[in-house]
Design a protein around this motif. Sequence first.
Motif, PDB file in Angstrom:
ATOM      1  N   ALA A   1      36.534  49.021  41.509  1.00 20.96           N
ATOM      2  CA  ALA A   1      37.926  49.316  41.855  1.00 20.96           C
ATOM      3  C   ALA A   1      38.149  50.818  41.984  1.00 20.96           C
TER       4      ALA A   1
ATOM      5  N   CYS B   1      41.211  43.938  36.320  1.00 18.93           N
ATOM      6  CA  CYS B   1      39.765  43.931  36.517  1.00 18.93           C
ATOM      7  C   CYS B   1      39.111  42.988  35.511  1.00 18.93           C
TER       8      CYS B   1
ATOM      9  N   CYS C   1      40.511  42.814  41.039  1.00 20.66           N
ATOM     10  CA  CYS C   1      39.060  43.026  41.106  1.00 20.66           C
ATOM     11  C   CYS C   1      38.381  42.083  40.120  1.00 20.66           C
TER      12      CYS C   1
END
Length: 321
Positions: free
Chosen positions: A230, A271, A218
């Motif tokens: 996410a 992320c 992500c």
Amino acid sequence: MVQFGYTMMTEQAGPRELVSHVVAAEQAGFDFSVSSDHYFPWLASQGHSPYAWSVLGAAAQATSRIPLMTYVTCPSIRYHPAVVAQKAATMQLLSEGRFRLGLGSGENLNEHVVGTDWPAAHVRLEMLGEAVSIIRELFGGDHVSHHGTHFDVVDAKLWDVPGDQVPIGIAVSGERSCELAGRSADLVIATEPKRELLDGFDRHGGTGKPRVGQLPVCYDPDRDAAVARAHDQFRWSVGGWRVNAELPGPASFLQATELVRPEDVAESIPCGDDVDTFVEAVRPYAEAGFTEIALVQVGGDHQQPFFDWAEKTLLPALRDM
């Protein structure tokens, strides 16, 4: 050398957007692409689920280099194997030899729509093995009749057969599926970086064949926004495939993930925009022996920034890994 791919996630974007995404992936330098094949999204927040085979046909015409593959199609409940064979042969012709057929035993999420009972896991694996045999026979171009345990085929024949037969991949999660894949597949597919799955594939005849893995990422310059996205769209993935294969719809996944926290998702999905974090998430797949690794960028509206970053930063770092 490990190759890196892009996933057309049909659960998170509409058909035209998916085609534009794979065009951008080709331009960004991804080595291959794969497409999910769903009837439902995992969670309603993902918001999409167009017919993957129409998208793939359009993608074959919109691109010129990047290989295409289903990741994965269930050829035994929602689709009959004779129809899957026809679809795959047509895709190979449209793409001029760039298509691979990834197959799996399915998820209740997508297969329940045709109104049949959801078989036990060992039955689904039997069905998959029989389906693969039918598909391979039809790829030969002859008339095929088959009366088996799970399927009947009456005088079927593919009239448009590609010169290069479609490679078949089989998704694995345990020893029995590894045995089937090693015996019957041209490549193996897995979503976890477990060396034992690849070893099982090799034990049953898979040595030297490609092995394709997949993981979600992500990307977002704002890490908090990436974690929130996410969690909103991909928290279903923390359940594992033994659970995910059984739940019947998005409402069930919503209920099953009520207690999953954003920080739980961030532990398994890289992320933000720290490239080292992404490389370290991919590394276990390479070290386990996967020859191809497909990335899923979480969030259908956040693909182009990901392609720009992947081309300039992520792909060079992964190739230097």
